[in-house]
Design a protein around this motif. Structure first.
Motif, PDB file in Angstrom:
ATOM      1  N   ALA A   1       3.774   0.776  -8.621  1.00  0.00           N
ATOM      2  CA  ALA A   1       2.419   0.732  -8.058  1.00  0.00           C
ATOM      3  C   ALA A   1       1.612  -0.388  -8.698  1.00  0.00           C
ATOM      4  CB  ALA A   1       1.718   2.075  -8.270  1.00  0.00           C
TER       5      ALA A   1
ATOM      6  N   VAL B   1       0.892   4.173  -2.948  1.00  0.00           N
ATOM      7  CA  VAL B   1       0.646   5.590  -2.671  1.00  0.00           C
ATOM      8  C   VAL B   1       1.834   6.451  -3.116  1.00  0.00           C
ATOM      9  CG1 VAL B   1       0.318   7.291  -0.826  1.00  0.00           C
ATOM     10  CG2 VAL B   1      -1.020   5.173  -0.836  1.00  0.00           C
ATOM     11  N   TYR B   2       3.034   6.051  -2.727  1.00  0.00           N
ATOM     12  CA  TYR B   2       4.218   6.830  -3.120  1.00  0.00           C
ATOM     13  C   TYR B   2       4.365   6.897  -4.636  1.00  0.00           C
ATOM     14  CZ  TYR B   2       6.632   8.151   1.143  1.00  0.00           C
ATOM     15  OH  TYR B   2       6.993   8.769   2.303  1.00  0.00           O
TER      16      TYR B   2
ATOM     17  N   LEU C   1       0.828  -1.204   0.000  1.00  0.00           N
ATOM     18  CA  LEU C   1       0.000   0.000   0.000  1.00  0.00           C
ATOM     19  C   LEU C   1       0.865   1.259   0.000  1.00  0.00           C
ATOM     20  CD1 LEU C   1      -2.800   1.339   0.181  1.00  0.00           C
ATOM     21  CD2 LEU C   1      -2.588   1.165   2.672  1.00  0.00           C
TER      22      LEU C   1
ATOM     23  N   ARG D   1       1.504   9.001  -6.329  1.00  0.00           N
ATOM     24  CA  ARG D   1       1.563  10.431  -6.001  1.00  0.00           C
ATOM     25  C   ARG D   1       2.860  11.097  -6.460  1.00  0.00           C
ATOM     26  NH1 ARG D   1      -1.813  12.904  -2.450  1.00  0.00           N
ATOM     27  NH2 ARG D   1      -0.073  14.135  -1.687  1.00  0.00           N
TER      28      ARG D   1
END
Length: 164
Positions: free
Chosen positions: A148, A14-15, A10, A18
Motif C-alpha cells: 500500500a 485498499v486490499y 487504489l 484492509r
C-alpha cells in the motif's frame, strides 16, 4: 492509461490496508495491463520493454530478499515486480525510499502506541489485527502494509513527475 494505473494502485492500497495482503489476481491484472500498454505503445511513462522488464526483475528480486528473511509478505514482492513493469528501473528508487519512510513512520507509531497505549483503536488498526477471513493456521500478521505504501508513493511520484 494513467487512470487505469491509478485505479490499480487504489485497489492495491485498499486490499493491503484492509487485509494486509495483495491477491495474485490483482498483481496479475496490473502486470497484464502494463504489458498491454507497452505492446500497444500506450505506456504512460515512456518506457519500453527493456526498462520495464529490468524494473520488474529489480522490484521483484530486491524485495524477494526481504521475503526470504521473513520481513515482508509475498504479495509485497509480487506487487513490486508488477510496479517495476509499469515504472521501470529509474523510478523504483524514489518510490522505494518514499514507501520505506512511510513504513518506518508506521512502525514507529505502532511501537509507541503499543508501549504507551493512549489510542488503543489506532494501535489495533496499525498492527493489522487479523480479520476473521484472514485468520488461519500458519498465517502471520504483517503489521506494515508495504505494498500500500509503495502504491501511494508511486501515485505521488506520478503526480509530482507530471508537474515537472
Amino acid at each position: 492509461m494513467h487512470h487505469l494505473w491509478l485505479l490499480w494502485l487504489l485497489f492495491v492500497v485498499v486490499y493491503d490496508i484492509r487485509q494486509r495482503r495483495v491477491p495474485n489476481w490483482l498483481v496479475l491484472a496490473g502486470a497484464g495491463v502494463a504489458a498491454g500498454a507497452i505492446a500497444m505503445n500506450l505506456q504512460p511513462f515512456g518506457i519500453g520493454w527493456p526498462d520495464a522488464l529490468t524494473g520488474a526483475a529489480t522490484g521483484f528480486g530486491f524485495l524477494l530478499l526481504f521475503y526470504v528473511a521473513s520481513l515482508m509478505g509475498a504479495g509485497d514482492v509480487k506487487f513490486a515486480g508488477a510496479l517495476g513493469l509499469w515504472v521501470g528501473t529509474f523510478a523504483l528508487l524514489p518510490i522505494w525510499v518514499g514507501a520505506s519512510l512511510i513504513a518506518g513512520l508506521h512502525a514507529l507509531l505502532w511501537w509507541v502506541l503499543h508501549r504507551w497505549p493512549v489510542f488503543p483503536r489506532l494501535a489495533l488498526i496499525l498492527s493489522g489485527a487479523p480479520r476473521a477471513e484472514n485468520q488461519g493456521a500458519g498465517k502471520r500478521i504483517r503489521p506494515i502494509p508495504y505494498a500500500a505504501y509503495l502504491a501511494m508513493t508511486a501515485a505521488i511520484w506520478m503526480a509530482w513527475g507530471r508537474q515537472s
